[in-house]
Design an enzyme around this catalytic site. Structure first.
Site, PDB file in Angstrom:
ATOM      1  N   ASP A 178     -11.308   2.414   3.176  1.00 48.68           N
ATOM      2  CA  ASP A 178     -11.557   0.977   2.997  1.00 48.68           C
ATOM      3  C   ASP A 178     -13.039   0.718   2.739  1.00 48.68           C
ATOM      4  OD1 ASP A 178      -9.399  -0.724   2.923  1.00 48.68           O
ATOM      5  OD2 ASP A 178      -9.130  -0.769   5.098  1.00 48.68           O
ATOM      6  N   GLN A 217      -5.173  -1.709   9.312  1.00 49.26           N
ATOM      7  CA  GLN A 217      -4.988  -3.036   8.710  1.00 49.26           C
ATOM      8  C   GLN A 217      -5.613  -4.115   9.592  1.00 49.26           C
ATOM      9  OE1 GLN A 217      -3.476  -3.609   5.604  1.00 49.26           O
ATOM     10  NE2 GLN A 217      -4.305  -5.661   5.921  1.00 49.26           N
ATOM     11  N   LYS A 227       0.838  -1.204   0.000  1.00 46.58           N
ATOM     12  CA  LYS A 227       0.000   0.000   0.000  1.00 46.58           C
ATOM     13  C   LYS A 227       0.873   1.254   0.000  1.00 46.58           C
ATOM     14  CE  LYS A 227      -3.838  -2.499   1.986  1.00 46.58           C
ATOM     15  NZ  LYS A 227      -4.585  -2.957   3.153  1.00 46.58           N
TER      16      LYS A 227
END
Ligand code: NAP
Length: 282
Positions: free
Chosen positions: A120, A97, A53
């Site tokens: 997200d 995460q 990422k």
């Protein structure tokens, strides 16, 4: 003859488009676009995801801020980090995460991410807005799949779509996106009574199960579009999807490979979401 949907190629095209847009944004707004990535613990797979990422941010011109916290971090301390990122004007997107360690209440942590920084697309308000067909930040994997179908000119309207898997991050948002695009959608899961007969009805079949080569040729209608989200290891330790690619491919009109299909799109859509969040904030 089937067409292979090349996720790497589309992801690379989108990243170059995005790079130009981000550069223009930075000139016009005289500021960077910031993505905060929070990683708790030292799970090797999560570390790889986070590294990729950060690399993607560098490629498209997004400034990344990485926060590495020890596995033993307390709930309060982690919440404090996310709260401060929520208030930080340099940060357009926040990504925590997953999975978080067992002693952490993940829902409480994610709930601290403001809707407009939830790149997200995991939090309730964004999922609710997706359900209401309102503009929102959409979960990256299903969003990437829609982008792939679109770029290959695959018709969705009026088609029968079957999504196998009902997770909050893939299956459910995937089904909502297909429904919003006017497909007739069936969602299957581990308790579905006759999975094979459901799959055989699909013009568009999305497999998001997590079981290597689970979708076999006898489960696929001739001419179907097959999208494979799964990332498992086969008996030889080789990365493979939920679809028995070698035996299924010749029945398909289009099919995504693993690797090189859905995977490269996911991080690219994270970059798109971060840019979108920045544009909205101005
Ligand atoms: P998940 O949360 O474990 O969900 C799996 C789903 O599959 C569940 O809904 C489960 O049903 C269903 N399922 C399991 N066994 C089944 C069976 N025998 N028949 C029918 N349905 C069955 O997984 P996920 O997070 O959605 O991810 C799915 C796969 O995609 C994994 O391999 C993951 O690594 C991969 N993935 C890839 C990307 C990418 O970028 N390439 C991104 C995200 C995920 P129940 O709900 O009834 O348990």
């Amino acid at each position: 003859m089937y067409t292979l949907i090349d996720g790497r190629k589309i992801a690379s095209e989108i990243r170059s488009e995005l790079k130009c847009n981000i550069s223009t944004f930075k000139q016009e707004h005289n500021r960077e676009i910031g993505l905060a990535v929070v990683l708790v613990g030292d799970d090797p797979a999560s570390q790889v995801y986070v590294r990729n990422k950060i690399k993607a941010c560098e490629e498209v011109g997004i400034k990344s801020y990485a926060f590495y916290l020890p596995r033993e971090v307390g709930q309060n301390e982690l919440e404090e980090v996310v709260r401060s990122l929520a208030d930080d004007g340099k940060i357009d997107g926040i990504l925590v995460q997953l999975p978080l360690p067992d002693h952490i209440d993940s829902e409480k942590v994610l709930a601290l991410i403001p809707t407009e920084k939830d790149v997200d697309g995991f939090i309730g308000e964004n999922i609710g807005n997706l359900c209401l067909k309102k503009d929102c930040l959409v979960a990256c994997t299903p969003n990437g799949i829609m982008e792939m179908l679109g770029r290959y000119g695959i018709d969705i309207k009026g088609k029968k779509a079957v999504v196998v898997g009902r997770s909050n991050i893939v299956g459910k948002p995937m089904a909502l996106l297909l429904l919003n695009a006017d497909a007739t959608v069936t969602i299957c899961h581990s308790k579905t009574a006759d999975l094979k007969s459901e799959c055989l009805k699909a013009d568009i079949l999305v497999a998001a199960i997590g079981k290597a080569k689970f979708i076999t040729a006898d489960m696929v209608k001739k001419g179907a579009v097959v999208v494979d989200v799964g990332t498992s290891r086969d008996a030889d330790g080789k990365l493979c999807g939920d679809v028995d690619f070698e035996n299924v491919k010749d029945k398909c009109s289009y099919i995504t490979p693993v690797p090189g299909g859905v995977g490269p799109m996911t991080i690219t859509m994270l970059m798109c979401n971060t840019y979108k969040a920045a544009v909205k904030r101005g």
